[in-house]
Design a protein around this motif. Structure first.
Motif, PDB file in Angstrom:
ATOM      1  N   PRO A 410     -13.026   9.599  43.129  1.00 47.46           N
ATOM      2  CA  PRO A 410     -13.008   8.189  43.532  1.00 47.46           C
ATOM      3  C   PRO A 410     -11.767   7.878  44.364  1.00 47.46           C
ATOM      4  O   PRO A 410     -10.729   8.528  44.217  1.00 47.46           O
ATOM      5  N   ASP A 411     -11.893   6.898  45.242  1.00 48.87           N
ATOM      6  CA  ASP A 411     -10.808   6.586  46.170  1.00 48.87           C
ATOM      7  C   ASP A 411      -9.559   6.144  45.416  1.00 48.87           C
ATOM      8  O   ASP A 411      -9.604   5.224  44.602  1.00 48.87           O
ATOM      9  N   TYR A 412      -8.444   6.812  45.729  1.00 44.22           N
ATOM     10  CA  TYR A 412      -7.186   6.558  45.014  1.00 44.22           C
ATOM     11  C   TYR A 412      -6.647   5.165  45.285  1.00 44.22           C
ATOM     12  O   TYR A 412      -5.995   4.567  44.423  1.00 44.22           O
ATOM     13  N   THR A 413      -6.897   4.635  46.471  1.00 42.23           N
ATOM     14  CA  THR A 413      -6.316   3.336  46.839  1.00 42.23           C
ATOM     15  C   THR A 413      -7.165   2.156  46.400  1.00 42.23           C
ATOM     16  O   THR A 413      -6.636   1.070  46.164  1.00 42.23           O
ATOM     17  N   THR A 414      -8.474   2.347  46.285  1.00 42.10           N
ATOM     18  CA  THR A 414      -9.352   1.228  45.935  1.00 42.10           C
ATOM     19  C   THR A 414      -9.937   1.323  44.531  1.00 42.10           C
ATOM     20  O   THR A 414     -10.443   0.319  44.008  1.00 42.10           O
ATOM     21  N   ASP A 415      -9.893   2.500  43.926  1.00 43.70           N
ATOM     22  CA  ASP A 415     -10.467   2.683  42.585  1.00 43.70           C
ATOM     23  C   ASP A 415      -9.560   3.589  41.765  1.00 43.70           C
ATOM     24  O   ASP A 415      -9.934   4.708  41.406  1.00 43.70           O
ATOM     25  N   LEU A 416      -8.362   3.095  41.490  1.00 48.86           N
ATOM     26  CA  LEU A 416      -7.374   3.912  40.790  1.00 48.86           C
ATOM     27  C   LEU A 416      -7.861   4.316  39.405  1.00 48.86           C
ATOM     28  O   LEU A 416      -7.702   5.467  38.988  1.00 48.86           O
ATOM     29  N   GLU A 417      -8.454   3.383  38.663  1.00 44.33           N
ATOM     30  CA  GLU A 417      -8.931   3.720  37.316  1.00 44.33           C
ATOM     31  C   GLU A 417     -10.033   4.774  37.381  1.00 44.33           C
ATOM     32  O   GLU A 417     -10.076   5.683  36.558  1.00 44.33           O
ATOM     33  N   GLY A 418     -10.933   4.648  38.371  1.00 50.95           N
ATOM     34  CA  GLY A 418     -11.971   5.655  38.530  1.00 50.95           C
ATOM     35  C   GLY A 418     -11.389   7.011  38.887  1.00 50.95           C
ATOM     36  O   GLY A 418     -11.841   8.048  38.391  1.00 50.95           O
ATOM     37  N   PHE A 419     -10.374   7.013  39.743  1.00 49.69           N
ATOM     38  CA  PHE A 419      -9.708   8.255  40.122  1.00 49.69           C
ATOM     39  C   PHE A 419      -9.099   8.929  38.903  1.00 49.69           C
ATOM     40  O   PHE A 419      -9.303  10.129  38.681  1.00 49.69           O
ATOM     41  N   TYR A 420      -8.346   8.169  38.092  1.00 46.83           N
ATOM     42  CA  TYR A 420      -7.708   8.762  36.913  1.00 46.83           C
ATOM     43  C   TYR A 420      -8.732   9.177  35.861  1.00 46.83           C
ATOM     44  O   TYR A 420      -8.531  10.156  35.145  1.00 46.83           O
ATOM     45  N   SER A 421      -9.843   8.436  35.757  1.00 44.30           N
ATOM     46  CA  SER A 421     -10.893   8.829  34.812  1.00 44.30           C
ATOM     47  C   SER A 421     -11.509  10.158  35.235  1.00 44.30           C
ATOM     48  O   SER A 421     -11.712  11.063  34.405  1.00 44.30           O
ATOM     49  N   PHE A 422     -11.753  10.291  36.526  1.00 43.01           N
ATOM     50  CA  PHE A 422     -12.356  11.515  37.051  1.00 43.01           C
ATOM     51  C   PHE A 422     -11.418  12.710  36.895  1.00 43.01           C
ATOM     52  O   PHE A 422     -11.794  13.745  36.336  1.00 43.01           O
ATOM     53  N   THR A 423     -10.186  12.569  37.368  1.00 40.19           N
ATOM     54  CA  THR A 423      -9.251  13.696  37.282  1.00 40.19           C
ATOM     55  C   THR A 423      -8.838  13.968  35.841  1.00 40.19           C
ATOM     56  O   THR A 423      -8.540  15.104  35.485  1.00 40.19           O
ATOM     57  N   GLY A 424      -8.838  12.922  34.999  1.00 39.87           N
ATOM     58  CA  GLY A 424      -8.542  13.134  33.577  1.00 39.87           C
ATOM     59  C   GLY A 424      -9.615  13.958  32.904  1.00 39.87           C
ATOM     60  O   GLY A 424      -9.324  14.805  32.043  1.00 39.87           O
ATOM     61  N   SER A 425     -10.869  13.732  33.302  1.00 39.08           N
ATOM     62  CA  SER A 425     -11.963  14.536  32.763  1.00 39.08           C
ATOM     63  C   SER A 425     -11.796  16.001  33.166  1.00 39.08           C
ATOM     64  O   SER A 425     -11.983  16.916  32.353  1.00 39.08           O
ATOM     65  N   LEU A 426     -11.403  16.233  34.415  1.00 32.68           N
ATOM     66  CA  LEU A 426     -11.188  17.606  34.872  1.00 32.68           C
ATOM     67  C   LEU A 426     -10.009  18.240  34.143  1.00 32.68           C
ATOM     68  O   LEU A 426     -10.062  19.415  33.762  1.00 32.68           O
TER      69      LEU A 426
END
Length: 592
Positions: A410-426
């Protein structure tokens, strides 16, 4: 003997091999593009100089970075910030937000950052500072591409002239001695005159520089405290050189060369042992002493103490075994873990010679290595050390899967929570596969990179292998939400495999194997042919693809009909998912 330049274009097999080992993996389109390049052209693309610097990690609680400006009571808790830093770094490995033209070079730079982290190890639980971890990570990135030196502007008010910083792995070794995270991790901040702490000096000698030599070939020690290439006396004298430094918890003390925070001197220099340090004959009987021209009042100060550290590292790197030890680290990270006497005197010495001739720069060394026949065919005298000779680390497994399928965070600048959720899962997947990132079990680092004789085989246990297979299964089925990286098998094949190839079941199996499996050249279902993958294995993939469950009297013909006519897309999707699951859960896919 010298490393042998590889001639001709790479072809798909070599291109995939290079991109797995140098960039965590690549899309099928990127593999095809690199297949048409020579090795020299390919490496030129990876060492691209105009790639951007990463954005700063951002705390989702405040919406602001914290690593440069510092934390306040408004920030997340410290352990949460550590997690955000690690998730942020996973995003950099994925080249999140980076253009396609720069994506592979960006990932390659992060791959080198990971290499440096495995060499100069740090544990987050000991350092206990997300800011210190970030700045060490940035230090590795600063030195990753070190072919071009850096202009350091002078200060006109102080009449200090501009100068050139020679970037090199040796230079990084000097800087890591004063790195805040390292000063905590190996107790450098506790090392003071009269009460030396030898932890960092010992690991500097044993792990980070000269080492003890090639395992299994070492002669008997001549005396107590003899470590063959250095002695206990050398550790003690190095500890004296390194005494008197402290962490800077404000991160305001900035190194003029790197523009990154570093440690400070303790007690105005009074905690430093300012005497002459005399080393053993293993170090040529060298001495290190303060430069009195840097001590106008005869007392140690920041400049004179840093100068002693420089003298120490120069002394260590002057020993030929230092280059050989680091060459072995490079070889094991990028080529193969087993090093016998022939490889030691051949390829390892070749790498060490290039490293030394280029003033211990990493980039020219890797440019030579990754364009050599030895990188693609490894060394003489070992049978299984070329394609598919390394077991993928959990990072390679997880990040490589995402890069191969072109999954975007997910886009780091517009969806920070989605980005961290995605990379946290990885990051969680990396953990359950046996790599607690930034938390190696030993002070020497992750055992797969150093523990003789097991090395990368440490990544595979029954539980870890099961979790690898679960990861594949979860991301190739509907069990994982789309935002967490599920791969649509039908869309993937439609996008990347020519229609005529996809319509032929056998051709499709061979085509996918050519991208995903390291040993996959000139494949055929002809039982009389010599295959890199046996016909039995190819038939295993075919069985999972078309016969599990068998729903057609003539499965291959039915597949062709469905594909060409675009009918029964749910059946097609299920069959492709079964094929990819079988191929990517195979032992062959665990290798690179």
């Amino acid at each position: 003997m010298a490393l042998t330049p590889l001639s001709g274009t790479l072809g798909k097999k070599r291109a995939a091999h290079l991109l797995r080992r140098a960039c965590f993996g690549a899309t099928l389109t990127q593999v095809d593009e690199f297949a048409s390049l020579t090795a020299q052209e390919a490496i030129g693309r990876l060492f691209m100089t105009d790639i951007p610097e990463p954005p700063l990690p951002v705390d989702p609680l405040t919406g602001q970075e914290w690593v440069v400006s510092g934390t306040t009571d408004a920030n997340s808790e410290g352990f949460e910030l550590e997690q955000y830093f690690l998730r942020w770094h996973i995003g950099q490995m994925l080249s999140a937000g980076i253009s396609n033209e720069q994506s592979l070079a960006y990932a390659f730079r992060e791959r080198l950052v990971v290499f440096m982290h495995t060499h100069f190890t740090t544990k987050k639980s000991v350092v206990n500072s997300s800011r210190a971890l970030y700045f060490q990570n940035a230090l590795f990135r600063f030195y990753a591409f070190d072919k071009e030196d850096r202009l350091v502007p002078g200060d006109p008010e102080l009449v200090i002239p501009d100068r050139i910083l020679v970037k090199s792995f040796k230079g990084l070794t000097k800087k890591i001695c004063l790195d805040n995270a390292m000063l905590v991790f190996l107790d450098g901040r506790l090392n003071v005159k009269g009460s030396p702490n030898e932890n960092y000096a010992r690991e500097l000698m044993e792990l980070y520089s000269i080492g003890r030599g090639l395992e299994g070939t070492l002669p008997e020690a001549e005396f107590q405290g003899d470590y063959i290439n250095y002695t206990e006396e050398d550790v003690q004298q190095a500890a004296r050189v390194l005494s008197g430094f402290n962490t800077d918890d404000s991160f305001l003390s900035v190194d003029v060369d790197t523009n990154l925070p570093r440690g400070v001197i303790k007690g105005g220099g009074g905690s430093h042992d300012n005497g002459i340090k005399t080393f053993s004959t293993r170090m040529g009987g060298a001495t290190i002493q303060p430069d009195i021209t840097l001590q106008p009042n005869g007392q140690p100060n920041e400049e004179s103490m840093i100068d002693e550290v420089d003298q120490l590292i120069e002394m260590i790197y002057a020993q030929p075994e230092t280059a050989r030890n680091i060459a072995r680290k490079i070889y094991r990270f990028f080529i193969y873990h087993e090093i016998n006497a022939g490889i030691q005197s051949g390829v390892i010495q070749d790498i060490a010679d290039v490293f030394t001739a280029n003033d211990f720069k990493l980039q020219p060394t890797l440019e030579t290595l990754l364009t050599s026949r030895e990188f693609y065919e490894a060394g003489d005298g070992v049978d299984d050390d070329s394609f598919g000779g390394i077991i993928k680390s959990p990072l390679d497994m997880v990040v490589g899967f995402m890069r191969s399928f072109g999954v975007q965070a997910p886009d780091y600048t517009t969806d920070l929570e989605g980005f961290y959720s995605f990379t946290g899962s990885l990051l969680g997947s990396v953990d359950v596969q046996g790599m607690d990132y930034y938390e190696p079990f030993e002070v020497a680092g992750y055992s797969a990179y150093h523990q003789f004789p097991l090395f990368n085989r440490a990544w595979i246990t029954t539980n870890y292998l099961t979790n690898r297979y679960n990861f594949i299964r979860q991301h190739l089925t509907m069990e994982t939400p789309m935002e967490l990286g599920e791969v649509n098998a039908l869309e993937f094949v439609q996008t990347h495999i020519p229609n005529a190839t996809a319509a032929n079941a056998r051709a499709l199996v061979i085509a996918l194997a050519g991208y995903f499996l390291p040993m996959s050249e000139n494949l055929t279902f002809d039982a009389n042919a010599t295959n890199e993958i046996t016909v039995e294995r190819l038939n295993f993939f075919m069985n999972a693809f078309l016969f599990s469950p068998q729903i057609d009297p003539d499965p291959e013909a039915s597949w062709t009909f469905r594909w060409q006519n675009g009918v029964d897309t749910e059946v097609i999707s299920n069959q492709l998912t079964n094929l990819l699951n079988a191929m990517l859960q195979s032992p062959e896919y665990q290798l690179m």
